[in-house]
Design a protein around this motif. Structure first.
Motif, mmCIF file in Angstrom:
data_model
loop_
_atom_site.group_PDB
_atom_site.id
_atom_site.type_symbol
_atom_site.label_atom_id
_atom_site.label_comp_id
_atom_site.label_asym_id
_atom_site.label_seq_id
_atom_site.Cartn_x
_atom_site.Cartn_y
_atom_site.Cartn_z
ATOM 1 N N ARG A 195 -13.436 -55.321 -84.829
ATOM 2 C CA ARG A 195 -12.849 -54.012 -85.141
ATOM 3 C C ARG A 195 -13.256 -53.059 -84.023
ATOM 4 N N HIS A 196 -12.271 -52.610 -83.244
ATOM 5 C CA HIS A 196 -12.537 -51.844 -82.026
ATOM 6 C C HIS A 196 -11.950 -50.441 -82.173
ATOM 7 N N THR A 197 -12.822 -49.450 -82.215
ATOM 8 C CA THR A 197 -12.401 -48.052 -82.305
ATOM 9 C C THR A 197 -12.572 -47.390 -80.948
ATOM 10 N N HIS A 198 -11.480 -46.838 -80.420
ATOM 11 C CA HIS A 198 -11.488 -46.131 -79.137
ATOM 12 C C HIS A 198 -11.420 -44.639 -79.445
ATOM 13 N N SER A 199 -12.430 -43.887 -79.047
ATOM 14 C CA SER A 199 -12.430 -42.440 -79.251
ATOM 15 C C SER A 199 -12.449 -41.744 -77.902
ATOM 16 N N VAL A 200 -11.655 -40.694 -77.773
ATOM 17 C CA VAL A 200 -11.648 -39.901 -76.547
ATOM 18 C C VAL A 200 -12.104 -38.494 -76.918
ATOM 19 N N GLU A 201 -13.224 -38.070 -76.341
ATOM 20 C CA GLU A 201 -13.838 -36.792 -76.704
ATOM 21 C C GLU A 201 -14.009 -35.930 -75.465
ATOM 22 N N ASP A 202 -14.171 -34.625 -75.690
ATOM 23 C CA ASP A 202 -14.529 -33.735 -74.587
ATOM 24 C C ASP A 202 -15.962 -34.022 -74.164
ATOM 25 N N ALA A 203 -16.184 -34.122 -72.865
ATOM 26 C CA ALA A 203 -17.542 -34.299 -72.373
ATOM 27 C C ALA A 203 -18.318 -33.006 -72.549
ATOM 28 N N ALA A 204 -19.619 -33.116 -72.635
ATOM 29 C CA ALA A 204 -20.465 -31.927 -72.713
ATOM 30 C C ALA A 204 -20.337 -31.137 -71.412
ATOM 31 N N PRO A 205 -20.448 -29.793 -71.484
ATOM 32 C CA PRO A 205 -20.351 -28.990 -70.258
ATOM 33 C C PRO A 205 -21.321 -29.491 -69.192
ATOM 34 N N GLY A 206 -20.794 -29.728 -67.984
ATOM 35 C CA GLY A 206 -21.622 -30.199 -66.890
ATOM 36 C C GLY A 206 -21.830 -31.700 -66.858
ATOM 37 N N GLU A 207 -21.398 -32.404 -67.897
ATOM 38 C CA GLU A 207 -21.627 -33.849 -67.961
ATOM 39 C C GLU A 207 -20.642 -34.605 -67.073
ATOM 40 N N ALA A 208 -19.399 -34.201 -67.056
ATOM 41 C CA ALA A 208 -18.373 -34.866 -66.236
ATOM 42 C C ALA A 208 -17.241 -33.884 -66.005
ATOM 43 N N ASP A 209 -17.523 -32.789 -65.272
ATOM 44 C CA ASP A 209 -16.526 -31.737 -65.093
ATOM 45 C C ASP A 209 -15.379 -32.214 -64.207
ATOM 46 N N THR A 210 -14.181 -31.653 -64.453
ATOM 47 C CA THR A 210 -13.016 -31.962 -63.645
ATOM 48 C C THR A 210 -13.102 -31.239 -62.312
ATOM 49 N N ALA A 211 -12.165 -31.542 -61.421
ATOM 50 C CA ALA A 211 -12.133 -30.883 -60.115
ATOM 51 C C ALA A 211 -11.936 -29.385 -60.257
ATOM 52 N N GLU A 212 -11.324 -28.965 -61.376
ATOM 53 C CA GLU A 212 -11.088 -27.534 -61.613
ATOM 54 C C GLU A 212 -12.259 -26.875 -62.324
ATOM 55 N N GLY A 213 -13.333 -27.623 -62.578
ATOM 56 C CA GLY A 213 -14.510 -27.061 -63.235
ATOM 57 C C GLY A 213 -14.452 -27.078 -64.746
ATOM 58 N N GLU A 214 -13.401 -27.693 -65.325
ATOM 59 C CA GLU A 214 -13.309 -27.789 -66.778
ATOM 60 C C GLU A 214 -14.060 -29.024 -67.264
#
Length: 528
Positions: free
Chosen positions: A124-143
């Motif tokens: 049983r495989h559950t795939h969850s997509v969550e917002d990363a914590a601030p500063g954990e994996a920011d996008t190129a735009e800083g989000e």
């Protein structure tokens, strides 16, 4: 009762959560993430990530055993004519069937699949997509970026709730779980890396996934080693792919259209719908270089390209595709080209060689260049040795190396520092990336070498492969072997070919290689 355990894996991504989920939901994502060293996607998903959607896989044994069996199976099938290979029953494959069914879905957040049938007691495989914590994996735009959490609840056959395998007890049960979870870890590490690299590619080649324009790409040879990954990469970015096929039955699929390269016909409606045509079709080179085989190698490439260009020419100018990306090969330079006249590598401005394969490639490219007269942007990708454990040279070498009997396929005939021929190689993900880059980047035009930046000699290739597999690499492949399989001409132009191609032009065009160095490419492809 079987014992259920839980395995979790987290992948941090520098892309917004919504973009990551949309990529996972796109056609082609599962094909892209499927580890070639572990499993094969047979069919599906039948309805994306939605509940009730089904996927069929073929799963190999963990570690070297599965790699060996898969390589032998793939090598045997590749050596047979395609019509014969397709008729081999799936039951004879060393990989086991696995059918998964999607059982839960939450738009933008999660989806779940469960094993409906397969070799485990439960999955049983559950795939969850969550917002990363601030500063954990920011996008190129800083989000905030995203984190993909894969949670697997599984039970191994024969392991009971007390943690015991029949007879041998708890230590063996724990060992079985350790082996299984180590296999899961290397597979999810592969998946995570592909996710990150594909998302980076699409950010640099904006399509619908990241708010850019959609392209419709018509692809010949879409079912081949490179075509399968190219189509999956493009659809992952939100582009539409139409596969040109020769079987009327296959052409009934929604994403397919019919063509007859030898007969000179192409579905005109599919051509009118296309922005880009990618031509990968051609008879495999492997096989004895008889007159019949040489003719098939030449005509399948030249006639197919002529058919496409003629069909484009018949369309009104306003209805034509605007780009043709045509397959080609480093065979253009000739089998004894070495490192080029200045020793720095074979560059795209050099003339064609004078052997059989150089003549094939010259005729092939000449047909593609006719599309320039029609106003199309034409790119000719001169592909090197494509590395994959599921086909080509690497798949043929794996059984020998895993059995401890591996070594260089050619030890003489080259003008390199160690006397063995130069090998211009490229990983299958990178050659798919080069073709996609050429299709989507307007500045790419003309001939481009589709090879990694660090060519190696045959002796170096064997040494690195042995290192990655933890096997010796001291037993050269006897010269009579390639001659027996390919004939003297085939052995000379394929196995003993000495070509050190330069990747400078494709690098200058903006393509970022996933694997520029051989050892890294082999570790990725073999899960080591």
């Amino acid at each position: 009762m079987t014992e259920t355990r839980v395995f979790e894996h987290r992948t941090l991504l520098r892309h917004p959560r919504r973009t990551v989920f949309d990529w996972l939901a796109a056609p082609g994502a599962l094909q892209r993430m499927n580890p070639p060293f572990a499993s094969e996607l047979a069919a599906g998903p039948s309805d994306g990530l939605r509940e009730g959607s089904q996927t069929r896989l073929r799963i190999g044994a963990p570690g070297s055993l599965g790699l060996f069996a898969g390589a032998v199976d793939g090598g045997l099938r590749a050596a047979l004519p395609a019509a014969v290979s397709r008729r081999i029953p799936a039951a004879l494959s060393p990989r086991l069937p696995w059918r998964a069914r999607h059982t839960a879905y939450e738009e933008g957040r999660m989806f779940r699949d469960e094993m409906a049938s397969g070799p485990l007691s439960a999955w049983r495989h559950t795939h969850s997509v969550e917002d990363a914590a601030p500063g954990e994996a920011d996008t190129a735009e800083g989000e905030s970026g995203a984190v993909v959490v894969d949670r697997v609840e599984y039970a191994l056959p024969g392991v009971g709730t007390a943690g015991r395998l029949p007879v041998v007890g708890r230590p063996a049960a724990d060992a079985a779980h350790r082996v299984f979870e180590a296999e899961l870890r290397r597979q999810f590490e592969f998946r995570g890396r592909v996710m990150a690299e594909d998302l980076d590619f699409h950010a640099g080649h904006p399509g619908p996934l990241v708010g850019g324009p959609a392209r419709t790409v018509l692809v010949t040879g879409a079912g081949g080693l490179v075509g399968t990954q190219l189509c999956a990469l493009l659809t992952g970015g939100g582009h539409r792919v139409i596969r040109l096929v020769r079987s009327p039955g296959q052409a009934e699929a929604e994403d397919a259209a019919l063509w007859d390269p030898a007969g000179g016909t192409v579905d005109a409606a599919a051509l009118r719908a296309a922005d880009v045509v990618v031509n990968l079709a051609g008879e495999p080179l492997a096989g004895r270089f008889t007159e019949k085989h040489r003719r098939a190698v030449h005509d399948s490439r030249v006639d197919g390209t002529r058919t496409l260009v003629n069909a484009i020419a018949r369309l009104p100018e306003a209805e034509r595709p605007t780009v043709l990306i045509n397959g080609s090969a480093v065979g253009w330079y000739g089998a004894d080209a070495g490192a080029g006249p200045d020793g720095r590598g074979l560059t795209e401005d050099l003339p064609a060689g004078d052997d059989f394969l150089a003549g094939v490639v010259a005729d092939w490219e000449a047909q593609a260049r006719r599309a320039e007269e029609l106003g199309l942007r034409v790119v000719r990708v001169r592909t090197g040795i494509v590395l994959s454990p599921t086909g080509g040279m690497l798949a043929q070498l794996l059984p020998l190396f895993l059995a401890g009997a591996g070594g260089p396929v050619a030890t003489r005939g080259g003008r390199s520092h160690d006397g063995s021929p130069w090998i211009s190689w490229i990983g299958v993900d990178d050659i798919a990336g080069v073709f996609a880059h050429a299709a989507l980047a307007e500045g790419v035009v003309g001939a481009v070498n589709g090879t990694a930046p660090e060519p190696v000699t045959a002796k170096e290739f064997a040494r690195v492969l042995g290192t990655v597999l933890h096997r010796p690499a001291a037993v050269p492949v006897p010269e009579f072997g390639p001659r027996l399989l390919l004939g003297e001409q085939g052995a000379a132009e394929l196995i003993r070919a000495d070509q050190k191609a330069s990747a400078e032009l494709v690098l200058d065009s903006g393509y970022a290689f996933r694997d520029a160095v051989l050892e890294g490419a082999l570790r990725r492809l073999l899960g080591r």
